[in-house]
Design an enzyme around this catalytic site. Structure first.
Site, mmCIF file in Angstrom:
data_model
loop_
_atom_site.group_PDB
_atom_site.id
_atom_site.type_symbol
_atom_site.label_atom_id
_atom_site.label_comp_id
_atom_site.label_asym_id
_atom_site.label_seq_id
_atom_site.Cartn_x
_atom_site.Cartn_y
_atom_site.Cartn_z
ATOM 1 N N HIS A 64 -13.011 2.891 -0.269
ATOM 2 C CA HIS A 64 -13.056 1.774 1.001
ATOM 3 C C HIS A 64 -13.530 0.490 0.439
ATOM 4 O O HIS A 64 -14.114 -0.379 1.183
ATOM 5 C CB HIS A 64 -13.665 2.199 2.261
ATOM 6 C CG HIS A 64 -13.163 3.413 2.805
ATOM 7 N ND1 HIS A 64 -13.721 4.575 3.450
ATOM 8 C CD2 HIS A 64 -11.834 3.552 3.005
ATOM 9 C CE1 HIS A 64 -13.001 5.324 4.161
ATOM 10 N NE2 HIS A 64 -11.661 4.953 3.715
ATOM 11 N N GLY A 117 -13.518 5.269 10.375
ATOM 12 C CA GLY A 117 -11.923 5.633 10.619
ATOM 13 C C GLY A 117 -11.544 6.975 10.865
ATOM 14 O O GLY A 117 -12.555 7.856 10.735
ATOM 15 N N ASN A 130 0.796 -1.082 -0.115
ATOM 16 C CA ASN A 130 -0.085 -0.043 0.049
ATOM 17 C C ASN A 130 0.883 1.261 -0.223
ATOM 18 O O ASN A 130 1.408 1.587 1.123
ATOM 19 C CB ASN A 130 -0.748 -0.158 1.056
ATOM 20 C CG ASN A 130 -1.934 1.161 1.195
ATOM 21 O OD1 ASN A 130 -2.059 1.932 0.522
ATOM 22 N ND2 ASN A 130 -2.565 1.148 2.399
ATOM 23 N N ARG A 174 -2.531 -1.974 -3.658
ATOM 24 C CA ARG A 174 -3.734 -1.178 -3.265
ATOM 25 C C ARG A 174 -3.700 0.065 -4.313
ATOM 26 O O ARG A 174 -2.725 0.529 -4.304
ATOM 27 C CB ARG A 174 -3.813 -0.775 -1.848
ATOM 28 C CG ARG A 174 -5.134 0.063 -1.586
ATOM 29 C CD ARG A 174 -5.041 0.818 -0.525
ATOM 30 N NE ARG A 174 -6.176 1.566 -0.138
ATOM 31 C CZ ARG A 174 -6.225 2.887 0.260
ATOM 32 N NH1 ARG A 174 -5.092 3.188 0.932
ATOM 33 N NH2 ARG A 174 -7.458 3.558 0.423
ATOM 34 N N ARG A 227 -12.322 15.629 7.192
ATOM 35 C CA ARG A 227 -13.016 16.015 5.690
ATOM 36 C C ARG A 227 -14.398 16.305 6.330
ATOM 37 O O ARG A 227 -14.894 15.831 7.012
ATOM 38 C CB ARG A 227 -12.859 14.928 4.833
ATOM 39 C CG ARG A 227 -11.634 14.437 4.309
ATOM 40 C CD ARG A 227 -11.764 13.171 3.317
ATOM 41 N NE ARG A 227 -10.560 12.760 2.888
ATOM 42 C CZ ARG A 227 -10.288 11.427 3.016
ATOM 43 N NH1 ARG A 227 -11.025 10.480 3.266
ATOM 44 N NH2 ARG A 227 -9.353 10.746 2.471
ATOM 45 N N GLU A 285 -8.215 -5.266 5.118
ATOM 46 C CA GLU A 285 -8.123 -4.710 3.942
ATOM 47 C C GLU A 285 -6.938 -5.632 3.207
ATOM 48 O O GLU A 285 -6.972 -6.106 2.053
ATOM 49 C CB GLU A 285 -7.993 -3.326 3.590
ATOM 50 C CG GLU A 285 -9.157 -2.695 4.141
ATOM 51 C CD GLU A 285 -9.131 -1.157 4.043
ATOM 52 O OE1 GLU A 285 -9.345 -0.425 3.053
ATOM 53 O OE2 GLU A 285 -8.732 -0.595 5.097
#
Length: 402
Positions: free
Chosen positions: A182, A212, A10, A93, A243, A386
């Site tokens: 996600h 998260g 990742n 990823r 955000r 993940e």
């Protein structure tokens, strides 16, 4: 015997997270993180899963090529290097796959070109993902490299959920639609929730709440996503750590015309200085809860706004699905913040939703139900994985081609 190890990478803009898994039993062999790439204070932290032993090195790591070489050296130290005959593939990823990629894909030049074309809609993520892929391909050009896309699980959304109500020609020209993110987490958690209920994924309707620092919700009908809260970018939807989530688009015009802010300043405001952080100065739910316990009104307001938005999405996705068998909480906040879970379903008893206070307070590592016995809708905590999902999809694809 065919190789069974999969390395999951990742790659972020200044970091590389990695895990090496043995797909015979989905066990972890090693995990690690390279962070602050390009700085004098770079660090690599490597853990051997079998023993829990951790090694750490500090010092400058110039770029992603140097970072992956450092990862290879750490793995080689344990006899698990990139040249190991046990290594079947590397799974990467990739945040944005657009509409072109709806499943894991073996990477070739055409795939790289398409990921690059998507940079305008994922400017923070796809360039870093590409750097990691190209570096890994240079180190092991003979090894299958697989891209697993965050957006892929959401490509099953019907047009009425994926389209924005703007001029279709303009939308199509600029690839403007709701993609969702996600996806590997939502896919894994919805499937594990069905397993927890002892049912097949195709027989279960689940609302997945991935909470998260980034947060998203999805409505999953029979194993397929039919709606999700993030959109063209990860900015849409729930209140997140930094955000804003859903926002009247006219706020942007107002900030530019009346506030005199540039587009870059507004972008920074909405992505990095909003959400919980913008509301109360903290984006860590543990710290916010501590402040609430001490009577901090601003922290309480931030929490209430966060929960209000979460409830709106639960109700909306209940309506979209028509029948809900389970709601699953996952990711850092979803798995660990009992007050969030309790508050999110409080007052929704008419929809069959409730949590058992004692079950909700118990901390655990595995999937578990926190709803009262006999509840019409199961409420679950399902830890996401993940990396395992990426490894599983990568190995399944490589196995098909062998």
């Amino acid at each position: 015997m065919s190789p069974t190890h999969v390395l999951v990478l990742n790659s972020g803009s200044s970091s590389v997270k990695y895990q090496l898994l043995d797909m015979r039993d989905s066990s972890r062999l090693a995990t690690g993180l390279v962070e602050r790439i390009g700085e004098q204070t770079s660090r690599i932290k490597h853990t051997v899963a079998a023993t829990g032993d951790t090694r750490e090195q500090n010092g400058p790591i110039a770029d992603h090529q140097a970072a992956l070489k450092a990862v290879a050296e750490e793995l080689a130290w344990d006899g698990l290097g990139l040249d190991s005959p046990e290594l079947a593939a590397i799974g990467h990823r990739v945040v944005h796959g657009g509409m072109f990629f709806s499943e894991p894909t073996v990477i070739d030049d055409a795939v790289l070109t398409e990921i690059e074309r998507l940079i305008p809609v994922a400017p923070l993520h796809n360039p870093a993902n590409l750097t990691g892929i190209r570096t890994a391909m240079a180190l092991r050009p003979d090894l299958p490299q697989v891209a697993v896309f965050d957006t892929a699980f959401h490509t099953t959304m019907p047009e009425q959920a994926a389209r924005y109500a703007i001029d279709t020609k303009i939308a199509d020209r600029h690839r403007i639609r709701r993609y969702g993110f996600h996806g590997t987490s939502h896919a894994y958690v919805s499937r594990e929730t069905a397993r927890l209920l002892g049912r097949a994924p195709e027989d279960v309707n689940v609302i997945v709440l991935h909470l998260g620092n980034g947060a998203s919700a999805s409505a999953v009908r029979g194993g397929r996503c039919v709606d999700t809260s993030m959109g063209l970018t990860p900015l849409e939807g729930l209140v997140m750590g930094t955000r804003s989530g859903d926002l009247d688009p006219a706020v942007i015009f107002h900030l530019e015309r009346v506030g005199g802010m540039s587009m870059d300043e507004i972008d920074t405001l909405l992505n990095k200085r909003s959400g919980l952080f913008g509301l109360c100065g903290d984006n860590d739910m543990r710290e916010i809860q501590r402040r609430i316990d001490e009577g901090d009104a601003q922290a309480r307001l931030a929490f209430d706004i966060y929960i209000h938005r979460l409830k709106k999405y639960i109700g909306a996705y209940y309506a979209v699905l028509g029948r809900v068998d389970a709601i699953a909480f996952t990711a850092g906040v979803g798995e660990n913040a009992a007050p969030v879970r309790e508050a999110a379903v409080a007052g929704l008893e008419g929809l069959g939703l409730a949590v058992d206070g004692d079950l909700n307070a118990v901390r655990g590592d595995g999937p578990r139900l926190i709803s009262p016995a006999g509840a019409r809708v199961a409420v679950a905590v399902v830890p996401t994985d993940e990396e395992l999902e990426i490894a599983t999809q990568t190995y399944a694809l490589v196995g098909k081609g062998s």
